[in-house]
Design a protein around this motif. Structure first.
Motif, PDB file in Angstrom:
ATOM      1  N   UNK A  30       8.963  -8.205  -6.141  1.00 33.54           N
ATOM      2  CA  UNK A  30       8.144  -9.441  -5.649  1.00 33.54           C
ATOM      3  C   UNK A  30       6.743  -8.773  -5.056  1.00 33.54           C
ATOM      4  N   UNK A  31       5.696  -9.372  -5.552  1.00 37.46           N
ATOM      5  CA  UNK A  31       4.170  -8.766  -5.537  1.00 37.46           C
ATOM      6  C   UNK A  31       3.629  -9.578  -4.439  1.00 37.46           C
ATOM      7  N   UNK A  32       2.897  -8.726  -3.577  1.00 35.27           N
ATOM      8  CA  UNK A  32       2.149  -9.309  -2.434  1.00 35.27           C
ATOM      9  C   UNK A  32       0.639  -8.649  -2.840  1.00 35.27           C
ATOM     10  N   UNK A  33      -0.483  -9.361  -2.069  1.00 32.34           N
ATOM     11  CA  UNK A  33      -1.787  -9.092  -2.168  1.00 32.34           C
ATOM     12  C   UNK A  33      -2.526  -9.168  -1.031  1.00 32.34           C
ATOM     13  N   UNK A  34      -3.615  -8.482  -1.056  1.00 31.48           N
ATOM     14  CA  UNK A  34      -4.582  -8.704  -0.128  1.00 31.48           C
ATOM     15  C   UNK A  34      -5.877  -8.316  -0.502  1.00 31.48           C
ATOM     16  N   UNK A  35      -6.954  -9.200   0.252  1.00 31.27           N
ATOM     17  CA  UNK A  35      -8.294  -8.793  -0.306  1.00 31.27           C
ATOM     18  C   UNK A  35      -8.836  -7.662  -0.007  1.00 31.27           C
ATOM     19  N   UNK A  36      -9.689  -7.134  -0.975  1.00 32.77           N
ATOM     20  CA  UNK A  36     -10.557  -5.972  -0.977  1.00 32.77           C
ATOM     21  C   UNK A  36     -12.155  -6.443  -0.947  1.00 32.77           C
ATOM     22  N   UNK A  37     -12.813  -5.412  -1.106  1.00 33.89           N
ATOM     23  CA  UNK A  37     -14.293  -5.738  -1.257  1.00 33.89           C
ATOM     24  C   UNK A  37     -14.690  -6.294  -2.595  1.00 33.89           C
ATOM     25  N   UNK A  38     -15.733  -6.997  -2.757  1.00 38.45           N
ATOM     26  CA  UNK A  38     -16.121  -7.324  -4.111  1.00 38.45           C
ATOM     27  C   UNK A  38     -15.174  -8.461  -4.795  1.00 38.45           C
ATOM     28  N   UNK A  39     -14.474  -8.959  -3.958  1.00 39.46           N
ATOM     29  CA  UNK A  39     -13.670 -10.240  -4.762  1.00 39.46           C
ATOM     30  C   UNK A  39     -12.399  -9.545  -5.307  1.00 39.46           C
ATOM     31  N   UNK A  40     -12.202  -8.289  -5.232  1.00 44.47           N
ATOM     32  CA  UNK A  40     -10.847  -7.511  -5.722  1.00 44.47           C
ATOM     33  C   UNK A  40      -9.840  -7.740  -4.688  1.00 44.47           C
ATOM     34  N   UNK A  41      -8.640  -7.375  -5.213  1.00 41.57           N
ATOM     35  CA  UNK A  41      -7.329  -7.410  -4.513  1.00 41.57           C
ATOM     36  C   UNK A  41      -6.462  -6.201  -4.785  1.00 41.57           C
ATOM     37  N   UNK A  42      -5.915  -5.893  -3.638  1.00 43.12           N
ATOM     38  CA  UNK A  42      -4.950  -4.482  -3.802  1.00 43.12           C
ATOM     39  C   UNK A  42      -3.384  -5.393  -4.056  1.00 43.12           C
ATOM     40  N   UNK A  43      -2.491  -4.745  -4.428  1.00 42.05           N
ATOM     41  CA  UNK A  43      -1.308  -5.517  -4.651  1.00 42.05           C
ATOM     42  C   UNK A  43      -0.145  -4.447  -4.365  1.00 42.05           C
ATOM     43  N   UNK A  44       1.065  -4.982  -3.588  1.00 44.71           N
ATOM     44  CA  UNK A  44       1.968  -4.193  -3.433  1.00 44.71           C
ATOM     45  C   UNK A  44       3.377  -4.935  -4.111  1.00 44.71           C
ATOM     46  N   UNK A  45       4.282  -3.699  -4.473  1.00 44.27           N
ATOM     47  CA  UNK A  45       5.438  -4.562  -5.281  1.00 44.27           C
ATOM     48  C   UNK A  45       6.685  -3.818  -4.412  1.00 44.27           C
ATOM     49  N   UNK A  71       9.959   6.819  -5.189  1.00 47.93           N
ATOM     50  CA  UNK A  71       9.730   7.775  -3.983  1.00 47.93           C
ATOM     51  C   UNK A  71       9.534   7.102  -2.589  1.00 47.93           C
ATOM     52  N   UNK A  72       8.924   5.940  -2.619  1.00 48.08           N
ATOM     53  CA  UNK A  72       8.487   5.324  -1.290  1.00 48.08           C
ATOM     54  C   UNK A  72       9.123   4.116  -0.878  1.00 48.08           C
ATOM     55  N   UNK A  73       9.774   3.362  -2.028  1.00 46.24           N
ATOM     56  CA  UNK A  73      10.339   1.989  -1.672  1.00 46.24           C
ATOM     57  C   UNK A  73       9.417   0.965  -1.942  1.00 46.24           C
ATOM     58  N   UNK A  74       8.223   1.063  -2.287  1.00 53.72           N
ATOM     59  CA  UNK A  74       7.429   0.175  -2.937  1.00 53.72           C
ATOM     60  C   UNK A  74       6.451   0.887  -3.911  1.00 53.72           C
ATOM     61  N   UNK A  75       5.437   0.060  -4.548  1.00 56.53           N
ATOM     62  CA  UNK A  75       4.472   0.469  -5.433  1.00 56.53           C
ATOM     63  C   UNK A  75       3.119  -0.269  -4.957  1.00 56.53           C
ATOM     64  N   UNK A  76       1.977   0.384  -5.068  1.00 58.45           N
ATOM     65  CA  UNK A  76       0.819  -0.160  -4.747  1.00 58.45           C
ATOM     66  C   UNK A  76      -0.343   0.016  -5.421  1.00 58.45           C
ATOM     67  N   UNK A  77      -1.290  -0.704  -5.268  1.00 55.35           N
ATOM     68  CA  UNK A  77      -2.625  -0.513  -6.223  1.00 55.35           C
ATOM     69  C   UNK A  77      -3.341   0.586  -5.578  1.00 55.35           C
ATOM     70  N   UNK A  78      -3.666   1.535  -6.522  1.00 53.88           N
ATOM     71  CA  UNK A  78      -4.699   2.548  -6.254  1.00 53.88           C
ATOM     72  C   UNK A  78      -5.904   1.886  -6.351  1.00 53.88           C
TER      73      UNK A  78
END
Length: 83
Positions: free
Chosen positions: A4-19, A65-72
């Motif tokens: 399952x993928x989640x997102x949050x807005x970052x600057x300049x219209x980009x998004x970070x994602x969490x899986x 390693x941590x139970x989730x993966x996240x955008x760098x």
């Protein structure tokens, strides 16, 4: 594995994602951010080195390693418009 993928807005219209593995809750250390659902049940091969659509590198290693993966933040791709 299905994620399952989640997102949050970052600057300049980009998004970070969490899986997270399908059906699992976002781990405690990551819930302080307002994540919104982006996609459910995304099929990912066990040896997949990245989720390019979500700018996530080494998703299976991160999940192990941590139970989730996240955008760098360093690997954020082109802006994805919000629907």
């Amino acid at each position: 594995m299905r994620l399952d993928i989640y997102r949050r807005p970052e600057s300049n219209g980009h998004f970070s994602y969490l899986a997270v593995p399908e059906g699992k809750k976002i781990p405690e250390e990551a819930i302080s951010v307002d994540w919104e659902e982006a996609d459910r049940g995304v099929e990912v091969a066990d040896g997949e080195s990245s989720l390019k659509d979500f700018s996530i590198e080494e998703p299976m290693q991160q999940i192990s390693a941590k139970g989730y993966a996240i955008t760098s933040i360093k690997t954020l791709g082109d802006p994805t418009p919000m629907p």
